[in-house]
Design a protein around this motif. Structure first.
Motif: not given
Lengths: 122, 137
Positions: A22, A24, A55-58, A61, A87, B37, B41, B44-45
């Motif tokens: 992940x 994140x 999983x990825x968050x900003x 990115x 993704x 997902x 996301x 979390x943001x």
């Protein structure tokens, strides 16, 4: 969930970072340390292999975008491969996924590496 | 149970607990991977934004999250006592500028707005209250 990654230098100056887990808020920093280390070696290409990234968050990115920026400063390229659909979407909705930056298959990666090798060996 | 509530303190380590709670909720609701997902996301943001920009300390700050599912729609309410901030008033980053030239920032709120449906913001009794819906695909 945690993040692990493994970097290998496929050809001189061409690095593949294979990510697992992940990317994140809490894990992006460790990847950024790694990409900064690589950028310090003036690489020609950094390839993110996202096959095992779930999983990825900003925050994740942002590390990818910063790496791209850092590479541009040394005339290097950023490439990505094996993006899972979610993704892929995360990059697509910010317009940050030009097709020439994504390997759609291993054979495409191989062709790229062959081309770069010919460049290096002349 | 189609509802969870979570109190979150002002600490990045809480994101893990948040994700676990969403996973539990998603398992119960049988959410598909894309909905799961996007829900994770977006939240979390939203929570990271409060932790980082809410001008709160672990001693003074609190965040309260409620997730509730009804008729294939997840209703979400997120409350915090941080600096008054309406994420819906944030200008989106300019994606027409090539992304090497873009200022890196404002991304979290952008994703939040992209991933959720029907967002609404109000400020009442010293609290930011953000309500959102997420349709289950």
């Amino acid at each position: 969930m945690s993040l692990t990654f493994e970097t290998r230098e496929e050809l001189t100056g061409i690095f593949i970072i294979k990510l697992n887990g992940s990317l994140d808020t809490n894990t992006a920093g460790s990847l950024e340390t790694e990409t900064n280390r690589l950028l310090g070696t003036t690489p020609t290409t950094i390839i993110f292999d996202f096959e095992n990234l779930d999983y990825i968050s900003s925050a994740g990115v942002r590390v990818v975008l910063k790496t791209k920026k850092g590479l541009k400063e040394v005339s290097g390229n950023l490439m990505m491969m094996n993006l899972q659909p979610q993704i892929k979407k995360v990059f697509e909705i910010i317009n940050a996924l030009p097709s020439q930056q994504v390997f759609s298959s291993i054979s495409e990666l191989d062709r790229y590496l062959d081309k770069m090798q010919r460049k290096i060996t002349g | 149970m189609n509802r969870i509530e979570l109190d979150i303190t002002i600490d990045h380590a809480e994101i893990e607990r948040l994700k676990q709670a969403i996973t539990t909720f998603a398992d119960r609701m049988g959410l598909k991977s894309d909905t799961r997902f996007e829900l994770t996301m977006a939240l979390e943001e939203a929570v990271v934004n409060i932790i980082e920009h809410g001008e709160l300390t672990p001693a003074t700050g609190h965040i309260h999250l409620v997730l509730h599912c009804r008729k294939r729609i997840i209703h979400i309410e997120l409350r915090d006592n941080g600096r008054r901030f309406d994420p819906l008033q944030e200008r989106s980053p300019d994606f027409e500028i090539p992304f090497d030239e873009r200022k890196v920032g404002g991304l979290g709120i952008f994703y939040l707005r992209q991933m959720m449906d029907n967002l609404a913001y109000r400020y009442a009794d010293g609290e930011n209250i953000l309500t959102m819906q997420k349709r289950i695909s």
